[in-house]
Design a protein around this motif. Structure first.
Motif: not given
Length: 313
Positions: A106-112, A258-261, A295-303
């Motif tokens: 979740a930290n990775c997604a937030a940073w992305g 706000v991200g996530g499915g 959120a804008q990056l969708g499922g790629e935010a964490g990567l």
């Protein structure tokens, strides 16, 4: 530093991607998530090896669901993988020959999102992910805030209802029991059982029973005006917005992302979250309001976030 690799460990698949300094994914490779802890480590190394074959890579970032220590090296506890004080950084570095940074997913997604998505232009951002559970990340003063021991921002396990619903963490009344994908399905099933006449569209999309209702059915039915589906989203949003108001009292950010499915439903869920946030914000009539952004990056935010955190060192 040039190209880095981000690794996102999911429940069904492990994705590795080569990411440049602008947050663009150049190449990805995915493998199924193995059932064993050692198998997950093997799969991470295999995915990194495969995706890096055509690139010169400087470092690797790994996003793991669980508690990661303050050195960003050891997974102290992972709820879905049998990792307990797992020295993941050392194990992977020894096999791939590259510097590795391990971080909470979740930290990775937030940073992305902060670096390349909805958080651009903000210095103080709080991210939450409304998925199966509820995760989050804290960026204050342009820095990811991890806490003294590395395990800050476990927002989903803030207790919002004393002696409330039992959570998978072992506690009761955790926020994610009231604002998450699981909570949304529970709300819809309870309401469909109580007033099936208001859930005709929703029930028809499943197997005709309340127990057959799934998340995808709720989204589709709500867009068609099904009363129970719409009300289920409103209930989730009520809890989510109230929680954001509490976080505003703690952190006073300029934006919530706000991200996530669940957030993929856009204004269907975000508009009522904004209304609930406004309703519960202490002193809201006299103070500035943080933006509540999708959120804008969708499922790629964490990567993407994991790759960029590896670049930061």
């Amino acid at each position: 530093m040039g190209l880095t690799i981000g690794v996102d460990i999911g429940g069904t698949k492990i994705a590795a991607g080569v990411v440049d300094e602008e947050g663009t994914i150049l190449e990805t490779y995915k493998v199924p998530t193995p059932p064993t802890a050692d198998g997950v480590t093997d799969a991470i190394c295999a995915a990194v090896s495969e995706v890096s074959s055509n690139h010169t890579i400087d470092a690797v970032g790994i996003g793991a669901a669980g508690y990661v220590d303050d050195k960003r090296a050891t997974v102290l506890f992972a709820p879905n993988i049998n990792w307990r004080h797992e020295p993941l950084k050392d194990k992977v570095e020894q096999r791939i020959g590259l510097p590795v940074v391990v971080e909470n997913d979740a930290n990775c997604a937030a940073w992305g999102e902060y670096r390349f998505g909805a958080g651009q232009g903000h210095e103080d951002v709080i991210c939450i992910t409304l998925g199966t559970g509820l995760g989050g990340g804290i960026i204050i003063g342009n820095k990811l805030r991890r806490g003294r021991f590395g395990v800050a921002a476990e927002f989903g396990h803030i207790r919002v209802v004393p002696d409330g619903l039992l959570c998978g963490c072992g506690s009761q009344g955790c926020w994610e029991q009231y604002a998450s994908g699981r909570a949304l399905v529970r709300y819809a099933r309870q309401r469909a059982n109580a007033t099936p006449e208001n859930a005709a569209i929703l029930l028809a999309l499943g197997d005709g029973t309340a127990e057959g209702i799934e998340g995808k059915h709720i989204s589709q039915a709500a867009r068609q005006g099904d009363l129970v589906a719409v009300d289920a989203f409103r209930e989730l949003a009520r809890w989510a917005g109230a929680g954001l108001a509490d976080l505003a009292s703690l952190f006073d950010p300029s934006a919530f992302i706000v991200g996530g499915g669940v957030s993929d439903e856009g204004d269907l869920v975000l508009d009522p979250i904004r209304k609930s946030f406004k309703r519960w914000l202490v002193g809201g009539a006299w103070r500035p309001h943080a933006q509540v952004l999708a959120a804008q990056l969708g499922g790629e935010a964490g990567l993407v976030g994991a790759a960029d955190l590896a670049r930061q060192g």
